[in-house]
Design a protein around this motif. Structure first.
Motif, PDB file in Angstrom:
ATOM      1  N   VAL A 115      10.675   5.820   1.404  1.00  0.00           N
ATOM      2  CA  VAL A 115       9.940   4.605   1.160  1.00  0.00           C
ATOM      3  C   VAL A 115      10.914   3.308   2.012  1.00  0.00           C
ATOM      4  O   VAL A 115      10.312   3.011   2.112  1.00  0.00           O
ATOM      5  N   GLU A 116      13.056   3.247   2.281  1.00  0.00           N
ATOM      6  CA  GLU A 116      12.961   2.084   2.502  1.00  0.00           C
ATOM      7  C   GLU A 116      12.396   1.674   4.050  1.00  0.00           C
ATOM      8  O   GLU A 116      11.965   0.892   4.292  1.00  0.00           O
ATOM      9  N   MET A 174       0.677  -1.391  -0.114  1.00  0.00           N
ATOM     10  CA  MET A 174      -0.153   0.468   0.130  1.00  0.00           C
ATOM     11  C   MET A 174       0.840   1.180  -0.001  1.00  0.00           C
ATOM     12  O   MET A 174       2.006   1.594   0.260  1.00  0.00           O
ATOM     13  N   PRO A 175       0.564   2.417  -1.256  1.00  0.00           N
ATOM     14  CA  PRO A 175       1.749   3.545  -0.783  1.00  0.00           C
ATOM     15  C   PRO A 175       1.366   4.505   0.041  1.00  0.00           C
ATOM     16  O   PRO A 175       0.133   4.203   1.018  1.00  0.00           O
ATOM     17  N   ILE A 176       2.137   5.098   0.469  1.00  0.00           N
ATOM     18  CA  ILE A 176       2.083   6.198   1.716  1.00  0.00           C
ATOM     19  C   ILE A 176       2.192   7.408   1.648  1.00  0.00           C
ATOM     20  O   ILE A 176       3.090   7.598   1.150  1.00  0.00           O
ATOM     21  N   ARG A 177       0.965   7.838   1.147  1.00  0.00           N
ATOM     22  CA  ARG A 177       1.196   9.470   0.717  1.00  0.00           C
ATOM     23  C   ARG A 177       1.826  10.276   1.240  1.00  0.00           C
ATOM     24  O   ARG A 177       2.266  10.398   2.904  1.00  0.00           O
ATOM     25  N   GLY A 178       3.036  11.614   0.639  1.00  0.00           N
ATOM     26  CA  GLY A 178       3.124  12.028   1.809  1.00  0.00           C
ATOM     27  C   GLY A 178       4.973  11.332   1.470  1.00  0.00           C
ATOM     28  O   GLY A 178       5.674  12.326   2.035  1.00  0.00           O
ATOM     29  N   THR A 179       5.321  10.475   0.585  1.00  0.00           N
ATOM     30  CA  THR A 179       7.236  10.123   1.296  1.00  0.00           C
ATOM     31  C   THR A 179       7.201  10.911   0.068  1.00  0.00           C
ATOM     32  O   THR A 179       7.159  11.122  -0.597  1.00  0.00           O
ATOM     33  N   ARG A 180       8.173  11.019   0.959  1.00  0.00           N
ATOM     34  CA  ARG A 180       9.203  12.099  -0.040  1.00  0.00           C
ATOM     35  C   ARG A 180      10.501  11.964  -1.094  1.00  0.00           C
ATOM     36  O   ARG A 180      10.835  12.495  -1.385  1.00  0.00           O
ATOM     37  N   GLY A 181      10.261  10.393  -0.131  1.00  0.00           N
ATOM     38  CA  GLY A 181      11.765  10.396  -1.623  1.00  0.00           C
ATOM     39  C   GLY A 181      12.487   9.000  -1.591  1.00  0.00           C
ATOM     40  O   GLY A 181      11.788   7.986  -0.621  1.00  0.00           O
ATOM     41  N   PRO A 182      13.628   8.063  -1.626  1.00  0.00           N
ATOM     42  CA  PRO A 182      13.753   6.928  -1.510  1.00  0.00           C
ATOM     43  C   PRO A 182      14.055   5.917  -0.040  1.00  0.00           C
ATOM     44  O   PRO A 182      13.776   5.511  -0.008  1.00  0.00           O
ATOM     45  N   LYS A 183      14.927   7.701   0.041  1.00  0.00           N
ATOM     46  CA  LYS A 183      15.490   6.784   2.045  1.00  0.00           C
ATOM     47  C   LYS A 183      13.433   6.444   2.950  1.00  0.00           C
ATOM     48  O   LYS A 183      13.836   5.669   3.607  1.00  0.00           O
ATOM     49  N   THR A 218       8.945   0.756   4.069  1.00  0.00           N
ATOM     50  CA  THR A 218       8.958  -0.277   4.068  1.00  0.00           C
ATOM     51  C   THR A 218       9.407  -1.734   5.209  1.00  0.00           C
ATOM     52  O   THR A 218       8.645  -2.717   5.328  1.00  0.00           O
ATOM     53  N   ARG A 219      10.776  -0.845   5.669  1.00  0.00           N
ATOM     54  CA  ARG A 219      11.525  -1.947   6.391  1.00  0.00           C
ATOM     55  C   ARG A 219      10.167  -2.067   7.908  1.00  0.00           C
ATOM     56  O   ARG A 219      10.180  -2.785   8.448  1.00  0.00           O
ATOM     57  N   ALA A 220       9.002  -0.775   8.606  1.00  0.00           N
ATOM     58  CA  ALA A 220       8.175  -0.627   9.154  1.00  0.00           C
ATOM     59  C   ALA A 220       7.493  -2.312   8.924  1.00  0.00           C
ATOM     60  O   ALA A 220       7.061  -2.029   9.722  1.00  0.00           O
ATOM     61  N   ALA A 221       7.362  -2.500   8.302  1.00  0.00           N
ATOM     62  CA  ALA A 221       6.317  -3.797   8.137  1.00  0.00           C
ATOM     63  C   ALA A 221       6.615  -5.006   8.383  1.00  0.00           C
ATOM     64  O   ALA A 221       6.236  -5.990   8.546  1.00  0.00           O
ATOM     65  N   GLY A 222       7.719  -4.817   8.491  1.00  0.00           N
ATOM     66  CA  GLY A 222       8.549  -6.026   9.458  1.00  0.00           C
ATOM     67  C   GLY A 222       8.614  -6.096  11.179  1.00  0.00           C
ATOM     68  O   GLY A 222       8.531  -6.918  11.332  1.00  0.00           O
TER      69      GLY A 222
END
Length: 53
Positions: free
Chosen positions: A12-13, A1-10, A16-20
């Motif tokens: 996003v990473e 699921m995309p997270i609105r307002g994410t401002r850059g690759p760092k 994504t790690r938070a899902a774990g």
């Protein structure tokens, strides 16, 4: 699921790690104490709306 307002690759990473993460019963109780009605609602509480000059 995309997270609105994410401002850059760092970010996003990081997101994504938070899902774990696995939250314990103690973690969930602490969150419930801080946000007894859940995390939904206005982005800013009354009086905390930022102002830009």
């Amino acid at each position: 699921m995309p997270i609105r307002g994410t401002r850059g690759p760092k970010r996003v990473e990081e997101n994504t790690r938070a899902a774990g993460l696995t939250l314990t019963e103690t973690d969930l109780a602490a969150i419930d104490k801080i946000l007894p009605q859940g995390g939904f609602g206005a982005r800013y509480v009354d009086g905390a709306l930022p102002t830009w000059v």
